[in-house]
Design an enzyme around this catalytic site. Sequence first.
Site, short mmCIF file in Angstrom:
data_model
loop_
_atom_site.label_atom_id
_atom_site.label_comp_id
_atom_site.label_asym_id
_atom_site.label_seq_id
_atom_site.Cartn_x
_atom_site.Cartn_y
_atom_site.Cartn_z
CE LYS A 235 -1.69 3.02 2.01
NZ LYS A 235 -1.64 4.51 1.67
CB CYS B 94 12.96 9.68 7.96
SG CYS B 94 13.86 8.29 7.26
CD GLU C 264 10.00 13.93 10.75
OE1 GLU C 264 10.89 13.39 10.07
OE2 GLU C 264 8.98 13.35 11.12
#
Length: 499
Positions: free
Chosen positions: A173, A281, A384
């Site tokens: 997915k 990330c 973040e």
Amino acid sequence: MKEIGHWIDGKEVAGTSGRFADVYNPATGEVQAKVALASDAEITAAIDSAAKAQVKWGATNPQRRARVMMEMVRLINRDMDKLAEALSSEHGKTFPDAKGDVQRGLEVIEFCIGAPHFMKGEFTDGAGPGIDMYSMRQPLGVVAGITPFNFPAMIPLWKMGPALAAGNAMILKPSERDPSVPLMLAALWKEAGLPDGVLQVINGDKGAVDGLLHSDVIQAVGFVGSTPIAQYIYEEAAKTGKRAQCFGGAKNHMIIMPDADLDQAADALVGAGFGAAGERCMAISVAVPVGDKTADALIERLVPRIEKLKVGPYTAGDDVDYGPVVTKAAKDNIHRLVQTGVDQGAELVVDGRDFSLQGYEDGFFVGPHLFDRVTPDMDIYKTEIFGPVLSTVRAQTYEEAIGLALDHEYGNGTAIFTRDGDTARDFASRINIGMVGVNVPIPVPLAYHTFGGWKKSGFGDLNQHGPDAFRFYTRTKTVTARWPSGIKEGGEFNFKAMD
């Protein structure tokens, strides 16, 4: 308007739910396609089909599965530019960066050619009188991968390669924001010799995620995304007895010691902080110079480098440093957080809020930002941002600097720039973060090592790629065998090659 469907049973099919999500061109802000969002019935059908296909694929010897990996490597190299072009058009990253995205995924598939080695078990001869004992690594069955928008080639390949090489079937997915490359990869897997049904690609939203999590057929789920969703998926997987490896957010610190080469450190910070518009990330988002003299000298070097950054669409050439962020919502959130930093007292040394690109005024471009004198209580330090924003937190001592990284809730990656080996060794030993760089700003391990963060950056016991991936996607079965002695008869005298 182009409609993007799913990959089921070896072919691309249209969605039947009647629900769609917009796929944007981030450079222009225009909707360039619509992607179908799967219904519960479509998800169930894909899982059932994968379960049937997995039986034969799991029984295929590892050497044959490795040959599919080998052919996939050739095909990805053949179509590298085509994949990168599609990736750039939907994600917005520069063309060289898009090729790097594909390349780092390709390297994991290269590693998976060695699957027969990693599928080997252990053997003990004479564990008891006439008794042998051995272990086997066997596939889990059907597994799921849920992957993010920021690496639409690399992370799906990180999931697909080890899962398929180990004999599993996979339901992928991908992100609905940039869905084309995963479908292109599915077509390449078929061309490489992967049997129909072993890989299914289902586009969808939270409903699709929950459909995978609540399926009794799915045995394991791998996820990369934000920390709240990583934790949600980890908890939901545990409720149904699934294995889970879930990787979340990050706030990566780079400590700059007074003895560091500051020009080298400044170049590293600009590349690691602003590459891919900060949508990584493993991006460095916090610079921690030790001592005010170091901080002043570092800022003096950073400002002209950041002000010279070229921001533009991938079509503007290979000298573009970074492109747009993925959506208008992402752009608005970055600007909101920048304003929060100003309001809370940080010094905005380079202000990119008024950045506008002529001819692309509706695109999702964000100018580069540099903050100085950020403190740990500020939102821009704790959150973040996932954008082209670099925050500088001044530390007076090494202990204060390492304490910032130790105490932060995220633990994905970190780096230290120094010429002193003792300091570097102490840092690498003490830091509670999963991936560490010494004079390396983005310490993403190569494919034959393992990738994974600590603290709230990672949930689960086993990491992505490397040997951990084969441990995650297999179960160990141990056999104890005793054979009665008797007459041995017959024999074959022809050397038989492996099929």
